[in-house]
Every structure is written in structure tokens, then in C-alpha cells.
Design a protein around this motif. Sequence first.
Motif, mmCIF file in Angstrom:
data_model
loop_
_atom_site.group_PDB
_atom_site.id
_atom_site.type_symbol
_atom_site.label_atom_id
_atom_site.label_comp_id
_atom_site.label_asym_id
_atom_site.label_seq_id
_atom_site.Cartn_x
_atom_site.Cartn_y
_atom_site.Cartn_z
ATOM 1 N N LEU A 95 0.825 -1.214 0.000
ATOM 2 C CA LEU A 95 0.000 0.000 0.000
ATOM 3 C C LEU A 95 0.854 1.256 0.000
ATOM 4 C CD1 LEU A 95 -2.799 -1.118 2.486
ATOM 5 C CD2 LEU A 95 -3.130 -0.490 0.084
ATOM 6 N N ARG A 96 1.949 1.246 0.743
ATOM 7 C CA ARG A 96 2.846 2.416 0.755
ATOM 8 C C ARG A 96 3.407 2.674 -0.641
ATOM 9 N NH1 ARG A 96 4.507 0.528 5.959
ATOM 10 N NH2 ARG A 96 6.212 -0.651 5.011
ATOM 11 N N GLY A 97 3.817 1.597 -1.319
ATOM 12 C CA GLY A 97 4.351 1.760 -2.671
ATOM 13 C C GLY A 97 3.304 2.278 -3.644
ATOM 14 N N ALA A 98 2.072 1.756 -3.542
ATOM 15 C CA ALA A 98 1.000 2.195 -4.436
ATOM 16 C C ALA A 98 0.658 3.661 -4.195
ATOM 17 C CB ALA A 98 -0.236 1.320 -4.229
ATOM 18 N N PHE A 99 0.601 4.067 -2.936
ATOM 19 C CA PHE A 99 0.284 5.463 -2.630
ATOM 20 C C PHE A 99 1.413 6.399 -3.053
ATOM 21 C CE2 PHE A 99 -3.468 4.243 -0.329
ATOM 22 C CZ PHE A 99 -4.253 5.384 -0.348
ATOM 23 N N ALA A 100 2.648 5.917 -2.999
ATOM 24 C CA ALA A 100 3.768 6.749 -3.458
ATOM 25 C C ALA A 100 3.637 7.027 -4.954
ATOM 26 C CB ALA A 100 5.088 6.059 -3.157
ATOM 27 N N ARG A 101 3.263 6.001 -5.724
ATOM 28 C CA ARG A 101 3.071 6.199 -7.167
ATOM 29 C C ARG A 101 1.828 7.048 -7.433
ATOM 30 N NH1 ARG A 101 4.475 0.801 -6.751
ATOM 31 N NH2 ARG A 101 2.351 0.040 -7.142
ATOM 32 N N PHE A 102 0.786 6.857 -6.654
ATOM 33 C CA PHE A 102 -0.454 7.629 -6.812
ATOM 34 C C PHE A 102 -0.198 9.116 -6.567
ATOM 35 C CE2 PHE A 102 -4.420 9.386 -5.063
ATOM 36 C CZ PHE A 102 -5.346 8.986 -6.021
ATOM 37 N N ALA A 103 0.665 9.415 -5.587
ATOM 38 C CA ALA A 103 0.907 10.808 -5.200
ATOM 39 C C ALA A 103 1.828 11.547 -6.156
ATOM 40 C CB ALA A 103 1.496 10.856 -3.790
ATOM 41 N N ALA A 104 2.505 10.817 -7.040
ATOM 42 C CA ALA A 104 3.536 11.429 -7.890
ATOM 43 C C ALA A 104 3.005 12.560 -8.741
ATOM 44 C CB ALA A 104 4.184 10.358 -8.768
ATOM 45 N N ASP A 105 1.800 12.435 -9.284
ATOM 46 C CA ASP A 105 1.286 13.457 -10.197
ATOM 47 C C ASP A 105 -0.083 13.988 -9.752
ATOM 48 O OD1 ASP A 105 -0.100 11.150 -10.648
ATOM 49 O OD2 ASP A 105 0.033 11.208 -12.832
ATOM 50 N N ARG A 106 -0.351 13.960 -8.440
ATOM 51 C CA ARG A 106 -1.629 14.434 -7.937
ATOM 52 C C ARG A 106 -1.440 15.460 -6.826
ATOM 53 N NH1 ARG A 106 -2.538 9.191 -9.535
ATOM 54 N NH2 ARG A 106 -4.499 8.799 -10.663
ATOM 55 N N ALA A 107 -2.435 16.293 -6.655
ATOM 56 C CA ALA A 107 -2.405 17.318 -5.611
ATOM 57 C C ALA A 107 -2.539 16.667 -4.237
ATOM 58 C CB ALA A 107 -3.542 18.322 -5.827
ATOM 59 N N PRO A 108 -1.983 17.302 -3.204
ATOM 60 C CA PRO A 108 -2.092 16.742 -1.848
ATOM 61 C C PRO A 108 -3.526 16.450 -1.432
ATOM 62 C CG PRO A 108 -0.493 18.526 -1.883
ATOM 63 C CD PRO A 108 -1.138 18.513 -3.230
ATOM 64 N N ALA A 109 -4.464 17.314 -1.819
ATOM 65 C CA ALA A 109 -5.863 17.098 -1.431
ATOM 66 C C ALA A 109 -6.412 15.805 -2.013
ATOM 67 C CB ALA A 109 -6.718 18.287 -1.872
ATOM 68 N N SER A 110 -6.019 15.485 -3.253
ATOM 69 C CA SER A 110 -6.483 14.252 -3.884
ATOM 70 C C SER A 110 -5.886 13.026 -3.195
ATOM 71 C CB SER A 110 -6.101 14.246 -5.371
ATOM 72 O OG SER A 110 -6.724 15.300 -6.057
ATOM 73 N N VAL A 111 -4.614 13.119 -2.814
ATOM 74 C CA VAL A 111 -3.960 12.005 -2.123
ATOM 75 C C VAL A 111 -4.585 11.809 -0.746
ATOM 76 C CG1 VAL A 111 -1.764 11.099 -1.273
ATOM 77 C CG2 VAL A 111 -1.813 12.491 -3.350
ATOM 78 N N TYR A 112 -4.849 12.909 -0.066
ATOM 79 C CA TYR A 112 -5.457 12.829 1.265
ATOM 80 C C TYR A 112 -6.844 12.197 1.184
ATOM 81 C CZ TYR A 112 -6.750 14.218 6.001
ATOM 82 O OH TYR A 112 -7.133 14.202 7.314
ATOM 83 N N ARG A 113 -7.620 12.599 0.165
ATOM 84 C CA ARG A 113 -8.961 12.030 0.013
ATOM 85 C C ARG A 113 -8.889 10.527 -0.256
ATOM 86 N NH1 ARG A 113 -11.217 13.725 -5.148
ATOM 87 N NH2 ARG A 113 -10.264 11.749 -5.769
ATOM 88 N N ALA A 114 -7.945 10.103 -1.108
ATOM 89 C CA ALA A 114 -7.801 8.681 -1.401
ATOM 90 C C ALA A 114 -7.399 7.917 -0.145
ATOM 91 C CB ALA A 114 -6.765 8.466 -2.504
ATOM 92 N N TRP A 115 -6.491 8.494 0.646
ATOM 93 C CA TRP A 115 -6.088 7.850 1.899
ATOM 94 C C TRP A 115 -7.303 7.696 2.814
ATOM 95 C CZ3 TRP A 115 -6.302 8.308 7.085
ATOM 96 C CH2 TRP A 115 -5.404 7.559 7.850
ATOM 97 N N SER A 116 -8.134 8.724 2.906
ATOM 98 C CA SER A 116 -9.324 8.668 3.757
ATOM 99 C C SER A 116 -10.302 7.597 3.268
ATOM 100 C CB SER A 116 -10.019 10.033 3.794
ATOM 101 O OG SER A 116 -9.183 11.004 4.376
#
Length: 320
Positions: A63-84
Motif C-alpha cells: 500500500l505504501r508503494g501504491a500510494f507513493a506512485r499515486f501521489a507522484a502526479d496528484r495534488a495533496p488534497a487528492s492524495v489525502y482524500r484517497a487515503w481517507s
Amino acid sequence: MQDERNVTVHELIGEFLAARAVRKPSVHTLQAYRRDLTSIVALVAPGDEGASLPLAALSPRVLRGAFARFAADRAPASVYRAWSSWNSFFTFLVTEGVVAGNPMPAVDKPRMAPLSPKPLRGEDTPEQLLAAVSRSDERQRDPWPERDVVVLALALCAGLRLSELLALRTGSFAGRPGERRVEVAGKGGRPRTVPIEPELDAVVERYLVSRAQRVSRSTDVLLVDGRGQPLRRGGLQYLVESCFRRAGITDRVPRGAQLHALRHTFATRLAEDGANASEIMRLLGHASLTTSQNYIEVTSAQQRAAVRANRTNRALGRLG
């Protein structure tokens, strides 16, 4: 507890979304959950592999690896929402006895700065907006001032969100004269009751009378277009934007706020008039007291800036 080796993430996402649907969230919310969950699955198991991905494959490391790739080209708000979304998903699985624990605390998420309130700028802007929209504008193809005013008033005087306005029914208003209230289907399925004063109640009543005269189609959805069809998200957004243009106040609307600026104006005025964070939280349906506290802190900062601008203070500084 189910055997994690024999259950797929795809199946469990379906169960999670079905359970969430019982809370009656907006279609937009359910779509966001699905998009956030399937996006991470696609990064763990691309293509057809995602359909058969076993839950046991989602270790904290994966999951950490997937989220690292997900966050590469997305805004912090989008990453935070996906984490939630994933945190809610695993919380559901723990509650259902599918897994023993939630791995999401082991996955980093962006630190989000508190959102700053974005009310309409200008002391008398809300009053100017309502006055302008209450008059028929012959430039409109099908002017309906009673409908337009009730939309603005429910946001400015009851703090309703766009999704909450769309969910209103003609029977959402209840109570005796002087004790009227509106029942709101709030964010995340949290219902709340907001008191409405006689002035707002009269605006609602005038709209309902005009609605009965204009529309023959039977529907209990409160807000409709000229054909009697329920207003949709895009239509309501366009309606509010057109109201700003007709009132000539587009330069006083914070960028990106639109209808939410009306809700923020409601909350800011509550804070200015002495409401505490707990009262603001209940009236606006905030999930966190911290969100409500933001309005009070902003108001205090504005008051201090006003005092600081007082010329007498500057004169005192010159005395030394």
C-alpha cells in the motif's frame, strides 16, 4: 473472520459501497469512493489482474508503494482524500470481521493545512445579491426570481451545501409558526436540523406558490427547473453563477467558492455575531469542531487587523 486468501478486493469494494449507499450519500460521494479505491488497486495489480487481486496482497508495504506512485502526479488534497477512502474501507472490513486490523496508519498521508473560510467579500454584498435577484430580469429567457432567491436564501440563512439543496423535498420543512425548521440530509449521511426564521420561511412559501403555478408535473423534489424536472448539480451551479452576474458581484466571490461562498458567509456571520464553535458545528453539520473553530479564528484576525488599522494606534506609536 473470513479467509483473506479467498476473497478479492474487488468483491469487498462492492460490499463496502453497498453498505455506504444505505447512508444515502450523494452520487458524487459514492463515485469518489469507487474512484479512489480502484485507482490504488490498479497500481497494485494493473489490467485484468485487479479483478482477482486477493485482499491478502494488500500489505502495508504494498500500500505504501501504491500510494507513493499515486501521489507522484496528484495534488495533496487528492492524495489525502484517497487515503481517507482507504481508511474508511479498512475500518469497514475490521468492523465486519474480514481483517484483524487496519493497515492505513502505516501509510503516510499529506499534512493538509486548515481550509480558510471564503465568504463573499463586502459588508453588504449578501443583501445586494438578494435584492438584485429578487427582481425579474427581462434579459433572462425564463426568469423565476422566487426560485433563485430561495436557493440563495437557504445557503445564506441556513448554510446548506449544494448536495443538501439538491436533496431537499417539499416536506423537508416542519414545525409550528415561530418554530420552523428544515431537515437536512447532510454530508456523509449525517442528518441535521436547522432552524429557519419567519423571513426565510416566507421566502420558501412564496417559491412553493410560484412553483405550483408554473409546474404541473408532480414531484416532491423542492428545487426544479422551468419544466418541472429536478435541478441537477450542474444546473444549480449555473443558477448561482448567473445570480452573481446579474447582481454585478462576481469580483466579490472568492475563486472556486461559488455556492460554498454563501455557506461560508452564513458561518462567518454566525461567528461575528458571537456564536461559538459548537453552535457553528451543529448548524453547518461539520464533522470536526476544528473546522468550525476556523471561522472564529478568522473573524478574530479580521477584528485585530481592523483595530491595528486605527489611526489613533499609529499616533500612539509616534509619542515615544
